[in-house]
Scaffold this motif. Structure first.
Motif, PDB file in Angstrom:
ATOM      1  N   ALA A   1      11.238  14.977   3.570  1.00 60.02           N
ATOM      2  CA  ALA A   1      12.296  15.522   3.125  1.00 60.02           C
ATOM      3  C   ALA A   1      12.807  15.494   1.929  1.00 60.02           C
ATOM      4  N   ASP A   2      12.668  14.261   1.351  1.00 66.55           N
ATOM      5  CA  ASP A   2      12.914  13.996  -0.133  1.00 66.55           C
ATOM      6  C   ASP A   2      12.433  14.758  -0.846  1.00 66.55           C
TER       7      ASP A   2
ATOM      8  N   GLN B   1       5.944   9.386  -1.379  1.00 67.83           N
ATOM      9  CA  GLN B   1       5.708   8.679  -0.493  1.00 67.83           C
ATOM     10  C   GLN B   1       5.793   7.017  -0.695  1.00 67.83           C
ATOM     11  N   GLY B   2       6.600   6.482   0.125  1.00 66.26           N
ATOM     12  CA  GLY B   2       7.083   4.963   0.282  1.00 66.26           C
ATOM     13  C   GLY B   2       5.824   4.268   0.414  1.00 66.26           C
TER      14      GLY B   2
ATOM     15  N   PHE C   1       0.917  -1.143  -0.024  1.00 71.94           N
ATOM     16  CA  PHE C   1       0.100  -0.134   0.097  1.00 71.94           C
ATOM     17  C   PHE C   1       0.662   1.328  -0.077  1.00 71.94           C
ATOM     18  N   VAL C   2       0.224   2.352  -0.882  1.00 71.37           N
ATOM     19  CA  VAL C   2       0.990   3.500  -0.588  1.00 71.37           C
ATOM     20  C   VAL C   2      -0.331   4.367  -0.062  1.00 71.37           C
ATOM     21  N   GLY C   3      -0.142   4.825   0.965  1.00 65.44           N
ATOM     22  CA  GLY C   3      -1.244   5.438   1.745  1.00 65.44           C
ATOM     23  C   GLY C   3      -2.357   4.502   2.048  1.00 65.44           C
TER      24      GLY C   3
ATOM     25  N   ARG D   1      -0.186   3.309   4.819  1.00 66.74           N
ATOM     26  CA  ARG D   1       1.345   3.589   4.797  1.00 66.74           C
ATOM     27  C   ARG D   1       1.208   5.325   4.816  1.00 66.74           C
ATOM     28  N   ILE D   2       1.476   6.052   5.620  1.00 61.31           N
ATOM     29  CA  ILE D   2       1.384   7.538   5.709  1.00 61.31           C
ATOM     30  C   ILE D   2       2.872   7.921   5.187  1.00 61.31           C
ATOM     31  N   GLN D   3       3.049   9.191   4.804  1.00 56.51           N
ATOM     32  CA  GLN D   3       4.311  10.019   4.575  1.00 56.51           C
ATOM     33  C   GLN D   3       5.136   9.664   5.731  1.00 56.51           C
ATOM     34  N   SER D   4       6.197   9.445   5.580  1.00 56.03           N
ATOM     35  CA  SER D   4       7.473   9.430   6.614  1.00 56.03           C
ATOM     36  C   SER D   4       8.108  10.840   6.419  1.00 56.03           C
TER      37      SER D   4
END
Length: 388
Positions: free
Chosen positions: A339-340, A358-359, A66-68, A331-334
């Motif tokens: 920063a990236d 977003q990984g 999942f992404v988000g 899976r939220i943004q880290s």
């Protein structure tokens, strides 16, 4: 009164049995033993001088990416999904300092396998994927805690509230290595991904809450929650070489984590030794810690689950089974993602071309938790007779 106490006992059994958060795959929610490990008794608390020992076994298999909240089904189609299989056992010991204050200790052991793919140099033209597995295991992060009932259990037969605090030690390895396949076909001993490490490398402390209330006859409502504070920014183990301008975000974090659960339980049968429960769960890892720095790598996210459970008590023995099913995976943004993203967008003059970074992460659909505990009750004093 006897029936009420039996129902109360079983309500407490379901509330306190197996309340640890579980790892969810790439979002490495660690098992937590701070939530009271008590689960078997003729009452919902330990009396002064009483012990309780037990063990909890957990298993999950994560494979959906999942992404988000958006699933990435192409990972299954392409055959490059990361699969994680985990077996974990917690050994729990509780001791009653009084009828209101209990001490708890949990010693976890884990064995986790990570199955992943890469394209060998020899297969570059055909883009053929080769799947291989690595693993890590052993002792996890040991936890100690203390819990306190706000109302004397002797006077609280229809409900009570417990608060607690605990400490998590950095006893589990966070630099475990294994031989990983390389693109040239050889194997290299490297540090494993944080998702399968037995520990996170940080000394943390937790705050906890538990409570239950009789709603109608033998139907009880319950709730419990905890938050683990991990002040250490990172544990020093490297994920990969740093990207230009993003130094520090390639080092694994020692992240905070959280857990909350609430639901209903009821006892059935002549002796009401069998209880069924249904609860909602919410657990995960935040993108930012409450204390400490944020320059480190983690896969933050959370799951929301529905959790059916069954518990059976026989004398001083209690057996339990819980199977939470995750119907929301996010899976939220880290901090590393942001920063990236900021670094890349700082080089773009056209706002319409800004990128979003977003990984992804793999999550389990469900997990299985089996629990057993045994109450070591105080022996009644036998009167002695003096013969003159």
């Amino acid at each position: 009164m006897k029936k009420t106490l039996q129902s109360l006992t079983l309500a407490a059994i379901v509330l306190f049995a197996n309340e640890q958060a579980k790892a969810q795959g790439c979002v490495a929610v660690r098992q937590m033993g701070g939530i009271n490990a008590m689960s078997a008794s003729s009452s919902y608390n330990l009396s002064k001088g009483e012990f309780q020992v037990g063990a909890n076994y957990r298993y999950f298999h994560s494979w959906r990416h999942f992404v988000g909240t958006e699933e990435q089904p192409q990972r299954q189609t392409l055959g490059n999904a990361v699969n994680i299989y985990q077996h974990a056992v917690d050994i729990n010991v509780s001791y009653g300092l009084s009828s209101r204050l209990q001490l708890n200790a949990t010693v976890p052991f884990l064995e986790t396998e990570r199955s992943q793919t890469l394209t060998l140099t020899a297969d570059a033209a055909t883009k053929k994927l080769t799947r291989y597995s690595v693993s890590a295991g052993g002792l996890g992060d040991v936890r100690f805690g203390a819990n306190y009932w706000l109302i004397k259990p002797e006077n609280a037969h229809k409900g009570n509230i417990m608060i607690g605090a605990g400490i998590k030690l950095a006893t589990g390895s966070y630099t475990a290595t294994d031989d990983a396949l390389q693109t040239d076909g050889t194997k290299k001993n490297v540090v494993m991904d944080q998702a399968i490490q037995p520990g996170d490398g940080g000394v943390g402390f937790s705050i906890e809450f538990q409570g239950f209330r009789q709603l109608h006859r033998n139907i009880y409502g319950f709730a419990n929650a905890y938050y683990l504070f991990n002040p250490r920014e990172s544990n020093g183990s490297f994920k990969s070489a740093p990207k230009a301008g993003l130094d520090g975000y390639n080092i694994y974090a020692s992240p905070d984590q959280y857990f909350a659960r609430a639901g209903l339980t009821t006892a059935v049968g002549k002796h009401q030794n069998l209880a069924f429960s249904l609860a909602g769960r919410f657990e995960g890892i935040p993108a930012y810690d409450v204390f400490g720095g944020q320059v480190a790598y983690r896969r933050p996210g959370y799951v929301v689950a529905v959790e059916p459970g069954v518990t059976y008590r026989k004398g001083q023995h209690t057996f339990s089974l819980f199977v939470p099913y995750n119907f929301i995976k996010n899976r939220i943004q880290s901090a590393a993602d942001i920063a990236d993203q900021n670094l890349q967008n700082s080089k773009i003059t056209d706002p319409t071309k800004y990128v979003h970074v977003q990984g992804d992460a793999a999550f389990a659909d469900y997990s299985i938790s089996l629990g057993y505990s045994y109450r070591i009750a105080k022996k009644a004093k036998v009167p002695t007779w003096k013969v003159n």
